[in-house]
Design a protein around this motif. Structure first.
Motif, PDB file in Angstrom:
ATOM      1  N   UNK A  58      16.828  -8.563  -6.465  1.00 17.81           N
ATOM      2  CA  UNK A  58      16.921  -7.779  -5.243  1.00 17.81           C
ATOM      3  C   UNK A  58      16.499  -6.337  -5.405  1.00 17.81           C
ATOM      4  N   UNK A  59      15.663  -6.016  -6.393  1.00 19.20           N
ATOM      5  CA  UNK A  59      15.188  -4.644  -6.565  1.00 19.20           C
ATOM      6  C   UNK A  59      14.192  -4.292  -5.463  1.00 19.20           C
ATOM      7  N   UNK A  60      14.245  -3.041  -4.998  1.00 20.62           N
ATOM      8  CA  UNK A  60      13.255  -2.588  -4.036  1.00 20.62           C
ATOM      9  C   UNK A  60      13.030  -1.087  -4.189  1.00 20.62           C
ATOM     10  N   UNK A  61      11.934  -0.627  -3.629  1.00 20.76           N
ATOM     11  CA  UNK A  61      11.604   0.800  -3.630  1.00 20.76           C
ATOM     12  C   UNK A  61      10.887   1.102  -2.336  1.00 20.76           C
ATOM     13  N   UNK A  62      10.784   2.389  -2.001  1.00 21.67           N
ATOM     14  CA  UNK A  62      10.108   2.760  -0.762  1.00 21.67           C
ATOM     15  C   UNK A  62       9.731   4.230  -0.807  1.00 21.67           C
ATOM     16  N   UNK A  95       0.145  22.978   8.696  1.00 23.42           N
ATOM     17  CA  UNK A  95      -1.102  22.224   8.703  1.00 23.42           C
ATOM     18  C   UNK A  95      -1.073  21.219   7.550  1.00 23.42           C
ATOM     19  N   UNK A  96      -0.818  19.988   7.904  1.00 32.45           N
ATOM     20  CA  UNK A  96      -0.758  18.901   6.916  1.00 32.45           C
ATOM     21  C   UNK A  96      -1.769  17.834   7.356  1.00 32.45           C
ATOM     22  N   UNK A  97      -1.453  16.566   7.197  1.00 31.01           N
ATOM     23  CA  UNK A  97      -2.324  15.511   7.710  1.00 31.01           C
ATOM     24  C   UNK A  97      -2.415  15.563   9.235  1.00 31.01           C
ATOM     25  N   UNK A 103       0.819  -1.204   0.000  1.00 31.86           N
ATOM     26  CA  UNK A 103       0.000   0.000   0.000  1.00 31.86           C
ATOM     27  C   UNK A 103       0.857   1.260   0.000  1.00 31.86           C
ATOM     28  N   UNK A 104       0.199   2.398   0.078  1.00 30.12           N
ATOM     29  CA  UNK A 104       0.876   3.692   0.034  1.00 30.12           C
ATOM     30  C   UNK A 104       0.891   4.317   1.428  1.00 30.12           C
ATOM     31  N   UNK A 105       2.015   4.874   1.839  1.00 29.45           N
ATOM     32  CA  UNK A 105       2.071   5.500   3.168  1.00 29.45           C
ATOM     33  C   UNK A 105       1.257   6.790   3.206  1.00 29.45           C
ATOM     34  N   UNK A 106       0.876   7.182   4.405  1.00 28.04           N
ATOM     35  CA  UNK A 106       0.111   8.416   4.585  1.00 28.04           C
ATOM     36  C   UNK A 106       1.057   9.606   4.565  1.00 28.04           C
ATOM     37  N   UNK A 107       1.010  10.356   3.499  1.00 23.87           N
ATOM     38  CA  UNK A 107       1.795  11.581   3.349  1.00 23.87           C
ATOM     39  C   UNK A 107       1.158  12.399   2.231  1.00 23.87           C
ATOM     40  N   UNK A 108       1.414  13.712   2.248  1.00 28.75           N
ATOM     41  CA  UNK A 108       0.784  14.625   1.294  1.00 28.75           C
ATOM     42  C   UNK A 108       1.779  15.304   0.383  1.00 28.75           C
ATOM     43  N   UNK A 109       3.068  14.992   0.538  1.00 26.84           N
ATOM     44  CA  UNK A 109       4.077  15.714  -0.233  1.00 26.84           C
ATOM     45  C   UNK A 109       4.058  15.320  -1.706  1.00 26.84           C
ATOM     46  N   UNK A 110       3.786  14.066  -2.006  1.00 29.22           N
ATOM     47  CA  UNK A 110       3.808  13.600  -3.393  1.00 29.22           C
ATOM     48  C   UNK A 110       2.654  12.633  -3.620  1.00 29.22           C
ATOM     49  N   UNK A 151       9.160  13.916   2.549  1.00 30.59           N
ATOM     50  CA  UNK A 151       9.044  12.515   2.182  1.00 30.59           C
ATOM     51  C   UNK A 151      10.355  12.066   1.556  1.00 30.59           C
ATOM     52  N   UNK A 152      10.748  10.812   1.840  1.00 29.30           N
ATOM     53  CA  UNK A 152      11.938  10.203   1.241  1.00 29.30           C
ATOM     54  C   UNK A 152      11.507   9.193   0.189  1.00 29.30           C
ATOM     55  N   UNK A 153      12.159   9.241  -0.953  1.00 27.28           N
ATOM     56  CA  UNK A 153      11.919   8.299  -2.044  1.00 27.28           C
ATOM     57  C   UNK A 153      13.178   7.476  -2.248  1.00 27.28           C
TER      58      UNK A 153
END
Length: 968
Positions: free
Chosen positions: A629-633, A903-905, A607-614, A642-644
């Motif tokens: 061994x590919x991964x993303x986060x 004022x974000x989430x 699923x997708x994390x709760x964040x509003x930056x992207x 937010x970190x990509x």
């Protein structure tokens, strides 16, 4: 039919096992495998051990040639056993006794009582396990003693039997058996009967040799008669010795002539054939009938070479002197089984006789095969070819020629199967390849049935009548709606050939399906329609590999009028055996692939994390060759950032997937410290190096996965307030930025070395992104493969990305559709993030002097801003948190103090100062004056922490928004 009823006899050491078998218990550990298989076959045909119905057929006889070959062997064997109370029995290919020799009066009387006498049927389906019937069923030698006999009446005896095969065709012509009382038994009986059978087969071979010699002599006596040749075109002439020696036939031309001659001699209704050769030449082949002096009939094929500048003829060297033509030194003996290459081919060595040739040097002599002999052109003749023999190419029995053609075609089919079956590591596709190879060259219909666990890569477990199979593949020359289709579940009843194959692990031949009651019992109405449609013969073979039965393959015949025979059974077993290994390889690969894939997916984001930056979209596609061994986060950070992350561990399989999970966890831990991108990769680089070295433990270098071969990573942090993005990479492909107008740029990031090498710093690049820009991160499997280099892949990616007003999901789909090959050799991770901005209406910021008096003003400012945002119910909490943080900054830190609300989430309250000292949460003692403020902050907020900046640090807190309020 003679009914025979006997009482139960307890003599024999297998009585208990036999009784337990009849009750359905497993007795695998107590009974020999061949005997147990025979018991199972007896049970499947409904045989009762205490009551036999033995048919009698008077006047049984064998082929004269077989009797001539067997008679002296049987007489010699019977004479040698006259003093040991043992009888010799010769039965036909169906198990019916033709002759019985030897044995004392007591033994003969006991055998007559159980109907083991000439004219009676001794096949396994009639009298159960015995030396005759079981040897036929097993198609090999067997030894049965005492209670190993299925029938009660046969348990006082011991017997050894073996088939007698035609040495040319491999067909079972008869069964030879030795029988005695159980107390007189000896395992050497098996050796005796096998040697006697081999002697009979050798005599059959000698008879065929004499036949070939007689045919050759008849051909020589007749001489060459040119009247049988058709008129030749003008300007052509047959080649002669001594003319154009450089234009002799090559090996390819000779092979073509050999193949065509074999086909012609096996075709009784054809007399002439034309063969095109190299160099613009051609050959006319003429088939003639020949009859020996004793009435032997056969055929010869003569060849005449046309065209070219004179070619040495294809001829047989006849009797001559030392100056005569060269002769072939020998030929390769014919294999005894037609499933092998029963084709006479010349040995390359060619000699010239020193004296006049005799009959023993010709094809058909005892040193030559009893088979159509292929005679090649002499390499450098010194004299003209004798007129009588200059065109003889092939001589022999048309029936034997047919065997040669069939043998060659079977070898070609096995060769094709070795090439076409097992081209992939997909279980279903491998089964389809088996059906495609078998139809129509071997069968008119072929079906492959496998249990579902095999399709999923699991161990199938014991297979039997109760096992439900799934039809995985079907091959057919025409549609047959009454046969089960692909995807159907099939449950075979115990009497069917398929069920018997699964239970015994052996192939089953049903030459006449109309007489196969066990097969019809599966579904009488449906299978009656199958018979009406023309299907008449069946072979079922279990798919066994490495001691495990994986399923069953069924071969049906309908268009070909002849039923399947013994040679076809051997070929079917060879085909199924090769395919079974390929299916098991695919099953094992599927199991390992599914395990690694399950592990990797458990380690990837869900699923997708709760964040509003992207706004993010992502794809992960494993490689066909194996999980990598590919991964993303996507990791939310403090301050609405937010970190990509996208990374790639070198290699495939479980080790790569497990290493990926460790690195992803490490990145999460480092992100919780709010480290700058370059510092985070430095820590990750150090971690990979320590993992590669075994983290202080001794590493076993003999293990293939003892260390991390290498890893790459790209790490980016995006701040929606400033719209700035900081990026750094360790040997990873360049990220792409797609502007709101569709322009594409690859960020010029310093490459950095892959993780684990150590010793070199990583560099960070910051850039400002317009709201609505797309940041595209990916692994090298997307842009690089064996068919294109990385630069071409980057240009293709740029072309696909160059489009405005496309959502991240649409971008992912477009990229994969354009760049991903049908069967990717490497796994692919793709992460697309469209940036958002946190506008000034959602940000409040105050610069505060280092004066305790500003604490009250900061509380008032916070209360006023929350009222403007409609968050009055958070005023007390946030006012108290801001007051405590500002007070701590003024009392314990240096430099200017800044208060910021976002004022974000959640409502974010941040206080920054110029100090690098981080506050520490502790439990204050009763007498302490301080230490309670930070504890109070921790209790009132959902999260809090510290992050460091180039100018100092930031203490941040998050307070949940009231229910019903969402981010503007």
């Amino acid at each position: 039919m003679i009914p025979l009823s006997v009482t139960w006899d307890d003599i024999g050491g297998l009585v208990d096992a036999h009784e337990r078998f009849l009750t359905g218990a497993r007795v695998d550990a107590d009974v020999r495998g061949a005997v147990l298989d025979s018991w199972k076959r007896c049970r499947s045909v409904g045989l009762e051990p205490d009551r036999l119905l033995v048919p009698y057929a008077p006047g049984l006889a064998l082929d004269d040639a077989l009797l001539r070959a067997a008679e002296p062997v049987l007489q010699r064997l019977s004479s040698s056993l006259s003093d040991v109370g043992m009888t010799v029995a010769l039965c036909d290919g169906q198990g019916r006794m033709v002759q019985r020799l030897g044995g004392d009066r007591l033994l003969r009387g006991r055998l007559d009582e159980v109907r083991f006498a000439p004219g009676f049927d001794a096949s396994e389906q009639v009298v159960g396990t015995n030396g005759v019937g079981t040897a036929l069923a097993e198609r090999g030698p067997v030894y049965v003693v005492g209670r190993e006999h299925f029938a009660d009446c046969l348990q006082p005896f011991a017997c050894a039997g073996t088939p007698v095969r035609n040495p040319l065709s491999g067909h079972i012509e008869a069964v030879l058996d030795l029988t005695c009382l159980r107390d007189d038994s000896d395992p050497l009986m098996l050796r005796l009967v096998r040697e006697a059978a081999r002697d009979i087969e050798a005599r059959l071979l000698e008879q065929a040799t004499q036949r070939e010699r007689a045919l050759l002599a008849a051909y020589r006596r007749a001489g060459r008669d040119a009247d049988g040749w058709p008129p030749q075109p003008a300007g052509t002439r047959p080649g002669r010795y001594g003319e154009g020696a450089g234009a002799r036939l090559g090996r390819i031309d000779l092979a073509v002539l050999r193949e065509k001659a074999e086909e012609l001699i096996a075709a009784p209704h054809r007399t002439l054939d034309e063969v095109m050769l190299s160099g613009g030449r051609s050959a006319l082949l003429l088939r003639r009938q020949v009859r020996g002096a004793a009435g032997e009939t056969g055929a010869v094929v003569e060849a005449r070479i046309l065209g070219g500048a004179g070619v040495g003829p294809v001829g047989l060297a006849g009797p001559g002197t030392v100056d005569g033509p060269a002769t072939v030194a020998g030929v390769v003996p014919v294999p005894q089984f037609a499933t092998e290459a029963a084709v006479a081919v010349p040995i390359s060595k060619i000699t010239r006789p020193k004296k006049r040739a005799t009959a023993t040097g010709l094809p058909g002599s005892p040193t030559s095969p009893p088979f159509p002999a292929l005679l090649l052109p002499s390499p450098q003749p010194s004299a003209p070819e004798p007129v009588t023999d200059d065109r003889l190419l092939l001589l022999g029995d048309p029936g034997v020629g047919r065997l040669a053609v069939l043998a060659r075609r079977r070898l070609e089919l096995l060769h094709e199967a070795g090439i076409r079956v097992g081209t992939t590591l997909d279980v279903a596709r491998t089964a389809e390849e088996l059906a495609e190879v078998a139809v129509p060259r071997f069968a008119d219909f072929a079906s492959v049935d496998l249990p579902d666990p095999v399709l999923h890569g699991e161990e199938p477990g014991p297979l039997g009548a109760a096992t439900r199979l799934r039809r995985v593949a079907v091959g057919s020359v025409r549609e047959e709606p009454d046969l089960y289709g692909v995807g159907d579940q099939v449950g075979y009843v115990p009497s069917t050939p398929q069920s018997r194959s699964l239970e015994t692990g052996r192939a089953v031949l049903e030459p006449v399906l109309a007489e196969a009651g066990g097969w019809l019992a599966q579904d009488p109405a449906r299978l009656a329609r199958v018979l009406t449609a023309g299907i008449h013969s069946l072979i079922t073979v279990p798919l066994r590999a490495r001691g495990t039965t994986l399923g069953v393959v069924s071969f049906y015949r309908s268009e070909h009028p002849a039923p399947f025979e013994e040679d076809d059974l051997s070929l079917a077993q060879e085909l199924a055996g090769r395919a079974a290994i390929c299916i098991d390889n695919a099953r094992r690969y599927t199991r390992e692939h599914n395990t690694a894939l399950a592990l990797q997916r458990s380690l990837l984001p869900k699923g997708r994390p709760e964040q509003s930056a992207v706004e993010v979209a992502y794809r992960y596609l494993p490689a066909q060759a194996g999980v990598g061994g590919d991964w993303f986060d996507v990791i939310p950070l403090s301050g609405a950032r937010v970190a990509l992350v996208v990374g790639d561990v070198v290699g495939h399989g479980l080790h790569a997937a497990a290493t990926m999970g460790r690195l992803r966890t490490a990145v999460h831990n480092f992100c919780s410290l709010d480290l700058p991108p370059d510092e985070l990769l430095t820590h990750l680089d150090d971690l990979v190096g320590r993992l590669d070295r075994g983290e202080g433990w001794a590493v076993d270098s003999s293990q293939a996965d003892s260390g991390i071969v290498g890893a790459t990573c790209l790490y980016a942090v995006y701040d929606p307030v400033s719209r700035r993005c900081a990026l750094t990479r360790a040997g990873h492909p360049l990220p792409a930025v797609v502007g709101p107008d569709g322009t594409v740029e690859f960020v010029d990031l310093p490459s950095g070395q892959p993780l684990g090498l150590g010793g070199m710093p990583f560099e960070t690049v910051e850039l400002e992104l317009a709201e609505g820009s797309q940041l595209v991160l990916y692994t090298d499997g997307l842009i690089e493969d064996r068919h294109q280099d990385i630069d071409a892949g980057l240009e293709r990616l740029r072309t696909v990305l160059a489009r405005a007003d496309r959502s991240p999901e649409e971008t992912c789909e477009a990229v994969l559709d354009a760049l991903l090959p049908a069967r990717p050799s490497d796994d692919v991770a793709l992460l697309v993030a469209r940036t958002r901005a946190l506008g000034p209406e959602r940000v409040a910021q105050w610069e505060l002097p280092s004066d305790p008096a500003v604490v009250s003003r900061s509380r008032a400012a916070v209360t006023e801003q929350l009222a403007a945002w409609g968050l009055d119910e958070l005023s007390f909490t946030v006012e108290l948190v801001a007051s405590e943080l500002v007070t701590n900054a003024i009392r314990h830190a240096t430099g200017p103090v800044q208060l910021r609300l976002l004022r974000d989430r959640a409502l974010i309250c941040e206080v920054s100062d110029g100090s690098g000292t981080s506050p520490r949460l502790r439990r204050a003692r009763t007498e302490d004056e301080g230490g309670r403020g930070l504890f109070l902050v921790a209790q009132l907020t959902e999260r809090w922490g510290t992050r460091y900046t180039p100018d100092g640090k930031v203490i941040w807190t998050e307070v949940p928004l009231p229910r019903g309020l969402t981010t503007p």
